[in-house]
Write an enzyme that holds these catalytic residues in place. Sequence first.
Site, short mmCIF file in Angstrom:
data_model
loop_
_atom_site.label_atom_id
_atom_site.label_comp_id
_atom_site.label_asym_id
_atom_site.label_seq_id
_atom_site.Cartn_x
_atom_site.Cartn_y
_atom_site.Cartn_z
N ALA A 156 40.11 45.30 42.10
CA ALA A 156 38.73 44.87 42.37
C ALA A 156 38.19 45.55 43.63
O ALA A 156 37.06 46.05 43.65
CB ALA A 156 38.66 43.35 42.52
N TYR A 157 38.99 45.56 44.68
CA TYR A 157 38.57 46.18 45.94
C TYR A 157 38.38 47.68 45.76
O TYR A 157 37.38 48.25 46.21
CB TYR A 157 39.60 45.89 47.02
CG TYR A 157 39.20 46.36 48.39
CD1 TYR A 157 38.22 45.69 49.12
CD2 TYR A 157 39.79 47.48 48.98
CE1 TYR A 157 37.84 46.11 50.39
CE2 TYR A 157 39.42 47.91 50.24
CZ TYR A 157 38.45 47.22 50.94
OH TYR A 157 38.07 47.66 52.19
N SER A 158 39.32 48.33 45.07
CA SER A 158 39.22 49.77 44.85
C SER A 158 37.97 50.10 44.03
O SER A 158 37.24 51.05 44.34
CB SER A 158 40.47 50.28 44.13
OG SER A 158 41.63 50.05 44.90
#
Length: 250
Positions: A156-158
């Site tokens: 999700a962060y990437s």
Amino acid sequence: MNFYDFKSRVAIVTGGGQGIGRTVAERILAGGGSVCIWDRDAALLEKTVTELGEPTGVHGIPVDIGDLAAVEAGTAETIKRFGQIDVLINNAAIVGPNTSTWTYPADAFANVVHVGLVGTFHCCRAVVPHMIARDYGRIVNLSSIAGKEGNPNAVAYSSTKAGVIALTKSLGKELADKNISVNCVTPAVAKTAMALSQAPEHLAYILAKIPRGRMLELSEAASMICWLASEESSFTTGAVFDLSGGRATY
């Protein structure tokens, strides 16, 4: 420490209650600018503004950037307080859990993307018309090396940070014929509360990927961000600036 001239300039720093955002706010204030700190943690925000000494040049507004109405209200309050917005530092984001893509909670994925990517869009959408009217603006978006290379167990962060890079390039092209620049930076892991809250094994993995062999210092991040936010940074737009300690391969 380099001095960046922000005299008569007004900056919004999202997620400015701590970490990179707070350090950037301090550097802008030191350069004679005014700063409106946005943070959804009202208690942390109040503490930060108090610790900065509550000078006339700093103001705090509790804003959840994932809420477009709150962002629009924060923009209006900033203009009412300072009369203008010259700089937008899109720093606010959340990391989310560390787990494989196929076990990643769907609601957590949506939340990370909504805050970090959709929230950045909300801020640009609200502030850019004011910058266009003034024919001046500097926007600096905080992406991550994860947005370039992808970190395992951080889908999700990437994905969010890759989206921030694309948003930067799109908006930079849209505003290229104006005196408004839009750039982003791609930090490796820095000494922030958000980074240090990650699983120890994940933190060790991403730290081992940095050729410099250490974390990014907050002052190092603030130095590059503040240059991009300054009037001197007048030609480059839609660009990505490396803060990865040598990890970036492009």
